[in-house]
Design a protein around this motif. Structure first.
Motif, PDB file in Angstrom:
ATOM      1  N   LEU A  81       0.859  -1.171   0.000  1.00 60.48           N
ATOM      2  CA  LEU A  81       0.000   0.000   0.000  1.00 60.48           C
ATOM      3  C   LEU A  81       0.901   1.228   0.000  1.00 60.48           C
ATOM      4  CD1 LEU A  81      -2.861  -0.881   2.520  1.00 60.48           C
ATOM      5  CD2 LEU A  81      -2.930  -0.914   0.014  1.00 60.48           C
ATOM      6  N   LEU A  82       0.691   2.114  -0.959  1.00 59.15           N
ATOM      7  CA  LEU A  82       1.572   3.254  -1.166  1.00 59.15           C
ATOM      8  C   LEU A  82       1.014   4.488  -0.458  1.00 59.15           C
ATOM      9  CD1 LEU A  82       4.099   4.259  -2.777  1.00 59.15           C
ATOM     10  CD2 LEU A  82       2.492   4.944  -4.572  1.00 59.15           C
ATOM     11  N   PRO A  83       1.741   5.053   0.509  1.00 54.75           N
ATOM     12  CA  PRO A  83       1.267   6.271   1.167  1.00 54.75           C
ATOM     13  C   PRO A  83       1.083   7.397   0.157  1.00 54.75           C
ATOM     14  CG  PRO A  83       3.088   5.279   2.387  1.00 54.75           C
ATOM     15  CD  PRO A  83       3.001   4.551   1.078  1.00 54.75           C
ATOM     16  N   VAL A  84       0.027   8.183   0.329  1.00 53.23           N
ATOM     17  CA  VAL A  84      -0.251   9.308  -0.565  1.00 53.23           C
ATOM     18  C   VAL A  84       0.614  10.494  -0.157  1.00 53.23           C
ATOM     19  CG1 VAL A  84      -2.022  10.904  -1.398  1.00 53.23           C
ATOM     20  CG2 VAL A  84      -2.616   8.514  -0.924  1.00 53.23           C
ATOM     21  N   PRO A  85       1.392  11.073  -1.085  1.00 51.60           N
ATOM     22  CA  PRO A  85       2.175  12.271  -0.736  1.00 51.60           C
ATOM     23  C   PRO A  85       1.271  13.373  -0.192  1.00 51.60           C
ATOM     24  CG  PRO A  85       2.869  11.402  -2.862  1.00 51.60           C
ATOM     25  CD  PRO A  85       1.638  10.642  -2.477  1.00 51.60           C
ATOM     26  N   GLY A  93      -8.004   6.946  -1.308  1.00 55.21           N
ATOM     27  CA  GLY A  93      -7.177   6.302  -0.306  1.00 55.21           C
ATOM     28  C   GLY A  93      -5.835   5.856  -0.867  1.00 55.21           C
ATOM     29  N   GLU A  94      -5.136   5.037  -0.116  1.00 57.75           N
ATOM     30  CA  GLU A  94      -3.815   4.573  -0.525  1.00 57.75           C
ATOM     31  C   GLU A  94      -3.935   3.627  -1.712  1.00 57.75           C
ATOM     32  OE1 GLU A  94      -1.126   4.596   3.525  1.00 57.75           O
ATOM     33  OE2 GLU A  94      -2.345   2.822   3.122  1.00 57.75           O
ATOM     34  N   PRO A  95      -3.246   3.924  -2.817  1.00 51.67           N
ATOM     35  CA  PRO A  95      -3.254   2.967  -3.928  1.00 51.67           C
ATOM     36  C   PRO A  95      -2.398   1.757  -3.609  1.00 51.67           C
ATOM     37  CG  PRO A  95      -1.812   4.817  -4.436  1.00 51.67           C
ATOM     38  CD  PRO A  95      -2.474   5.138  -3.120  1.00 51.67           C
ATOM     39  N   GLY A  96      -2.668   0.670  -4.286  1.00 48.52           N
ATOM     40  CA  GLY A  96      -1.806  -0.491  -4.187  1.00 48.52           C
ATOM     41  C   GLY A  96      -0.736  -0.414  -5.262  1.00 48.52           C
ATOM     42  N   LEU A  97       0.446  -0.859  -4.944  1.00 49.62           N
ATOM     43  CA  LEU A  97       1.561  -0.814  -5.892  1.00 49.62           C
ATOM     44  C   LEU A  97       2.211  -2.187  -5.989  1.00 49.62           C
ATOM     45  CD1 LEU A  97       3.709   0.599  -7.681  1.00 49.62           C
ATOM     46  CD2 LEU A  97       4.922   1.185  -5.556  1.00 49.62           C
ATOM     47  N   ALA A 123      -5.148  -9.271  -2.845  1.00 48.08           N
ATOM     48  CA  ALA A 123      -4.654  -8.862  -1.525  1.00 48.08           C
ATOM     49  C   ALA A 123      -4.740  -7.347  -1.363  1.00 48.08           C
ATOM     50  CB  ALA A 123      -3.214  -9.333  -1.334  1.00 48.08           C
ATOM     51  N   LEU A 124      -4.400  -6.608  -2.401  1.00 50.35           N
ATOM     52  CA  LEU A 124      -4.466  -5.153  -2.336  1.00 50.35           C
ATOM     53  C   LEU A 124      -5.913  -4.677  -2.199  1.00 50.35           C
ATOM     54  CD1 LEU A 124      -1.802  -4.285  -5.051  1.00 50.35           C
ATOM     55  CD2 LEU A 124      -1.589  -3.920  -2.579  1.00 50.35           C
ATOM     56  N   LYS A 132      -4.948   0.654  -8.409  1.00 50.26           N
ATOM     57  CA  LYS A 132      -3.761  -0.193  -8.382  1.00 50.26           C
ATOM     58  C   LYS A 132      -2.724   0.348  -9.350  1.00 50.26           C
ATOM     59  CE  LYS A 132      -6.600  -4.154  -7.131  1.00 50.26           C
ATOM     60  NZ  LYS A 132      -7.861  -3.366  -7.171  1.00 50.26           N
ATOM     61  N   LEU A 133      -1.483   0.357  -8.901  1.00 45.51           N
ATOM     62  CA  LEU A 133      -0.348   0.761  -9.720  1.00 45.51           C
ATOM     63  C   LEU A 133       0.566  -0.445  -9.889  1.00 45.51           C
ATOM     64  CD1 LEU A 133       0.501   4.111  -7.879  1.00 45.51           C
ATOM     65  CD2 LEU A 133      -0.886   3.843  -9.940  1.00 45.51           C
ATOM     66  N   ALA A 134       1.271  -0.477 -11.002  1.00 44.79           N
ATOM     67  CA  ALA A 134       2.206  -1.566 -11.251  1.00 44.79           C
ATOM     68  C   ALA A 134       3.468  -1.001 -11.875  1.00 44.79           C
ATOM     69  CB  ALA A 134       1.590  -2.611 -12.187  1.00 44.79           C
ATOM     70  N   SER A 135       4.619  -1.470 -11.427  1.00 52.30           N
ATOM     71  CA  SER A 135       5.891  -0.996 -11.973  1.00 52.30           C
ATOM     72  C   SER A 135       6.645  -2.157 -12.589  1.00 52.30           C
ATOM     73  CB  SER A 135       6.732  -0.334 -10.880  1.00 52.30           C
ATOM     74  OG  SER A 135       7.010  -1.242  -9.833  1.00 52.30           O
ATOM     75  N   PHE A 136       7.340  -1.871 -13.689  1.00 53.78           N
ATOM     76  CA  PHE A 136       8.200  -2.877 -14.297  1.00 53.78           C
ATOM     77  C   PHE A 136       9.373  -2.163 -14.950  1.00 53.78           C
ATOM     78  CE2 PHE A 136       5.420  -1.604 -17.727  1.00 53.78           C
ATOM     79  CZ  PHE A 136       6.239  -1.584 -18.853  1.00 53.78           C
ATOM     80  N   ASP A 137      10.494  -2.873 -15.076  1.00 52.91           N
ATOM     81  CA  ASP A 137      11.692  -2.210 -15.576  1.00 52.91           C
ATOM     82  C   ASP A 137      12.488  -3.000 -16.603  1.00 52.91           C
ATOM     83  OD1 ASP A 137      13.156  -4.057 -13.898  1.00 52.91           O
ATOM     84  OD2 ASP A 137      12.701  -2.716 -12.235  1.00 52.91           O
ATOM     85  N   THR A 138      12.228  -4.261 -16.801  1.00 62.10           N
ATOM     86  CA  THR A 138      12.989  -5.005 -17.811  1.00 62.10           C
ATOM     87  C   THR A 138      12.064  -5.946 -18.561  1.00 62.10           C
ATOM     88  OG1 THR A 138      13.566  -6.737 -16.216  1.00 62.10           O
ATOM     89  CG2 THR A 138      15.140  -4.954 -16.489  1.00 62.10           C
ATOM     90  N   GLY A 139      12.378  -6.155 -19.831  1.00 62.80           N
ATOM     91  CA  GLY A 139      11.687  -7.162 -20.617  1.00 62.80           C
ATOM     92  C   GLY A 139      10.254  -6.806 -20.967  1.00 62.80           C
ATOM     93  N   GLU A 140       9.672  -7.634 -21.816  1.00 64.65           N
ATOM     94  CA  GLU A 140       8.310  -7.405 -22.286  1.00 64.65           C
ATOM     95  C   GLU A 140       7.281  -8.240 -21.534  1.00 64.65           C
ATOM     96  OE1 GLU A 140       7.261  -5.234 -24.968  1.00 64.65           O
ATOM     97  OE2 GLU A 140       9.183  -4.464 -24.268  1.00 64.65           O
TER      98      GLU A 140
END
Length: 331
Positions: A81-85, A93-97, A123-124, A132-140
């Protein structure tokens, strides 16, 4: 082969260390400077997992799920759960990441990644996340999975790992307390642009005084450089070059040589679609931040940029930055 998607337990830690080392090594192969491996990477992964899976007091709620076929763990996914700045309203509310230290073996059974993603999202949702947010950094693989599940790019993290010390351009200077009102005014304009791009960035009613207090505090912090362009009474723009945080870098990576630029705005960037007023001032601020990083021995930098801000993306790409990580959103 039967796959069991379940929450991770402390008994999984040793096997997860091996899996997450493979994940980190893939990232390192993409950019050895940005994703530098820590000298004690396995120990750092084990330490982070042990805290996440055993500590009673956590700074934020996080969730680890694994795919287990009985013989081995074939995949893992990490969410929080990502705290809101404090300058944003966060009406939902807090988004899920879903964090980038999520990994699936290449020979894992079909559907493993999708099963892990569904478990993390469930779970989120149960924890109260409505966005919901999702992060990725390599590959397809992860990009394709997130897009198929309805995620759309929200924020780009553009990087450059060949920072050189060309000095601070003329006109750019260190910020002082007298500059704080001007920084706050430019920041308010920046926030308006962000909200126009996506209502996710809804501004908090107390954003200005909160940001002012943080800028005043930031002037006392010795780990960052705050720079401005123009006189205090007519500030044209500002930029803050600060150290990287663990939010973007899994524990296997050494972040001491990496910086982040998030607070960055110039009047030339006011137009979303094109650099109608040129880019001389905005580019000077960016070069100043790079020089500040170089002076501190930092060799790689992230610049945070909304995916819907083409003029800013154009500026960064023309300066040699490339997208290294993407945060996507699913409402």
């Amino acid at each position: 082969m039967t796959q069991n998607i379940r929450p991770a337990t402390p008994e999984d830690i040793s096997r997860l260390v091996d899996l997450l080392m493979l994940d980190a090594q893939e990232r390192h192969a993409e950019d050895a400077i940005l994703w530098k491996m820590a000298d004690d990477a396995p120990a750092q992964i084990e330490k982070a997992l042990t805290f996440a899976l055993t500590a009673e007091q956590q700074p934020f709620r996080q969730f680890w799920h694994v795919a287990d076929d009985g013989a081995q763990i074939t995949g893992v996914i990490h969410a929080m759960l990502l705290p809101v700045p404090p300058i944003y309203a966060g009406p939902f509310g807090e988004p899920g990441l879903i964090l980038p230290d999520s990994f699936v073996l290449a020979d894992a059974p079909n559907g493993t990644l999708e099963g892990l993603l569904a478990a993390a999202e469930d779970a989120l949702h149960e924890a109260g996340a409505r966005i919901k947010l999702a992060s990725f950094d390599t590959g397809e693989v992860w990009r394709t999975a997130f897009e198929s599940s309805g995620y759309e790019p929200l924020t780009l993290y553009l990087s450059r790992s060949d920072l050189g010390d060309k000095g601070i351009p003329a006109g750019v200077r260190p910020a002082t307390e007298e500059d704080v009102p001007g920084i706050v005014a430019r920041s308010a304009e920046n926030r308006e642009v962000l909200f126009d791009i996506d209502p996710f960035w809804e501004v908090h009613p107390e954003a200005d005084p909160r940001f002012s207090a943080w800028m005043t505090r930031s002037l006392t912090l010795r780990d960052r450089d705050m720079m401005v362009l123009g006189p205090s009474e007519d500030l044209q723009g500002y930029i803050i070059a600060q150290p990287a945080s663990r939010l973007h870098f899994p524990p296997a990576h050494d972040i001491t040589g990496t910086g982040v630029i998030d607070d960055y705005y110039h009047l030339e960037l006011a137009s979303l679609r094109a650099l109608d007023q040129g880019s001389e001032g905005a580019s000077a601020l960016l070069r100043a931040a790079e020089a500040a990083f170089a002076d501190r021995g930092i060799g790689a930098a992230f610049v945070v940029c909304p995916a819907g801000w083409p003029s800013k993306i154009e500026l960064l790409e023309s300066a040699g930055y490339e997208t290294a990580m993407v945060w996507s959103i699913k409402r």
